[in-house]
Write a protein that holds these residues in place. Structure first.
Motif, PDB file in Angstrom:
ATOM      1  N   ILE A  33     -41.067 -13.217  24.602  1.00 58.75           N
ATOM      2  CA  ILE A  33     -39.370 -13.428  24.368  1.00 58.75           C
ATOM      3  C   ILE A  33     -38.537 -13.336  27.105  1.00 58.75           C
ATOM      4  N   SER A  34     -37.744 -13.276  27.155  1.00 61.23           N
ATOM      5  CA  SER A  34     -37.605 -13.303  28.515  1.00 61.23           C
ATOM      6  C   SER A  34     -37.140 -12.067  28.356  1.00 61.23           C
ATOM      7  N   ARG A  35     -37.300 -11.888  29.921  1.00 58.03           N
ATOM      8  CA  ARG A  35     -37.060 -10.577  30.694  1.00 58.03           C
ATOM      9  C   ARG A  35     -35.733 -10.041  30.629  1.00 58.03           C
ATOM     10  N   ASP A  36     -34.698 -11.224  30.644  1.00 55.68           N
ATOM     11  CA  ASP A  36     -33.363 -10.717  30.053  1.00 55.68           C
ATOM     12  C   ASP A  36     -33.050 -10.265  28.678  1.00 55.68           C
ATOM     13  N   GLN A  37     -33.701 -10.560  27.682  1.00 51.82           N
ATOM     14  CA  GLN A  37     -33.938 -10.145  26.260  1.00 51.82           C
ATOM     15  C   GLN A  37     -34.645  -8.619  26.673  1.00 51.82           C
ATOM     16  N   ALA A  38     -35.999  -8.576  26.666  1.00 55.15           N
ATOM     17  CA  ALA A  38     -36.462  -7.465  27.034  1.00 55.15           C
ATOM     18  C   ALA A  38     -35.175  -6.164  27.342  1.00 55.15           C
ATOM     19  N   GLU A  39     -34.478  -6.560  29.078  1.00 56.56           N
ATOM     20  CA  GLU A  39     -33.931  -5.622  29.461  1.00 56.56           C
ATOM     21  C   GLU A  39     -32.804  -5.391  28.338  1.00 56.56           C
ATOM     22  N   THR A  40     -32.085  -6.333  27.884  1.00 58.45           N
ATOM     23  CA  THR A  40     -31.341  -5.979  26.993  1.00 58.45           C
ATOM     24  C   THR A  40     -31.759  -4.859  25.394  1.00 58.45           C
ATOM     25  N   LEU A  41     -32.926  -5.214  25.253  1.00 56.32           N
ATOM     26  CA  LEU A  41     -32.919  -4.398  23.988  1.00 56.32           C
ATOM     27  C   LEU A  41     -33.059  -2.777  24.830  1.00 56.32           C
ATOM     28  N   ILE A  42     -34.085  -2.642  25.688  1.00 58.34           N
ATOM     29  CA  ILE A  42     -34.051  -0.909  26.091  1.00 58.34           C
ATOM     30  C   ILE A  42     -32.868  -0.341  26.313  1.00 58.34           C
ATOM     31  N   ARG A  44     -30.279  -1.335  24.290  1.00 59.87           N
ATOM     32  CA  ARG A  44     -29.750  -1.235  23.702  1.00 59.87           C
ATOM     33  C   ARG A  44     -30.446  -0.161  21.981  1.00 59.87           C
ATOM     34  N   VAL A  45     -31.652  -0.595  22.081  1.00 59.97           N
ATOM     35  CA  VAL A  45     -33.025   0.402  21.641  1.00 59.97           C
ATOM     36  C   VAL A  45     -33.093   1.607  22.246  1.00 59.97           C
ATOM     37  N   GLY A  46     -33.443   2.122  23.627  1.00 61.58           N
ATOM     38  CA  GLY A  46     -33.448   2.762  24.124  1.00 61.58           C
ATOM     39  C   GLY A  46     -35.519   2.343  24.462  1.00 61.58           C
ATOM     40  N   ASN A  47     -36.281   3.932  25.120  1.00 58.20           N
ATOM     41  CA  ASN A  47     -36.840   3.645  25.604  1.00 58.20           C
ATOM     42  C   ASN A  47     -37.769   3.578  24.757  1.00 58.20           C
ATOM     43  N   ASP A  48     -37.796   3.971  23.472  1.00 58.82           N
ATOM     44  CA  ASP A  48     -39.510   4.517  22.606  1.00 58.82           C
ATOM     45  C   ASP A  48     -39.686   2.624  22.118  1.00 58.82           C
ATOM     46  N   ARG A  49     -41.461   2.901  22.542  1.00 59.82           N
ATOM     47  CA  ARG A  49     -41.849   1.705  22.699  1.00 59.82           C
ATOM     48  C   ARG A  49     -42.470   1.311  21.663  1.00 59.82           C
ATOM     49  N   GLU A  50     -42.049   2.361  20.337  1.00 58.25           N
ATOM     50  CA  GLU A  50     -42.895   1.944  18.717  1.00 58.25           C
ATOM     51  C   GLU A  50     -40.518   1.131  18.570  1.00 58.25           C
ATOM     52  N   LYS A  51     -40.020   1.896  18.925  1.00 53.19           N
ATOM     53  CA  LYS A  51     -38.999   0.975  18.269  1.00 53.19           C
ATOM     54  C   LYS A  51     -38.982  -0.703  19.065  1.00 53.19           C
ATOM     55  N   LEU A  52     -38.550  -0.549  20.235  1.00 54.80           N
ATOM     56  CA  LEU A  52     -38.646  -1.524  21.221  1.00 54.80           C
ATOM     57  C   LEU A  52     -39.609  -2.674  20.271  1.00 54.80           C
ATOM     58  N   ASN A  53     -41.378  -2.727  20.197  1.00 53.31           N
ATOM     59  CA  ASN A  53     -41.522  -3.313  19.158  1.00 53.31           C
ATOM     60  C   ASN A  53     -40.951  -4.623  17.982  1.00 53.31           C
TER      61      ASN A  53
END
Length: 61
Positions: A33-42, A44-53
């Motif tokens: 995914i793009s860096r912008d999409q990754a930042e948006t996910l972080i 929205r979801v928070g920084n928990d790696r399992e939830k982000l994956n």
């Protein structure tokens, strides 16, 4: 202020450090995914790696 040298231990792998550009870039590359999409996910979801994956997999689907 310097880090406390008495507190030593491994890095916390359960979270993605949103403030560290290299971690956000790695997460984005890992999931295709793009860096912008990754930042948006972080944001929205928070920084928990399992939830982000899980959220990144849904994003790609």
């Amino acid at each position: 202020m310097a880090d406390n040298k008495a507190k030593r231990g491994g890095a916390d792998r359960r979270t993605v450090a949103a403030g560290e550009g290299y971690e956000v870039s790695y997460f984005a590359r890992k999931h295709g995914i793009s860096r912008d999409q990754a930042e948006t996910l972080i944001q929205r979801v928070g920084n928990d790696r399992e939830k982000l994956n899980a959220a990144a997999q849904k994003l790609k689907a």
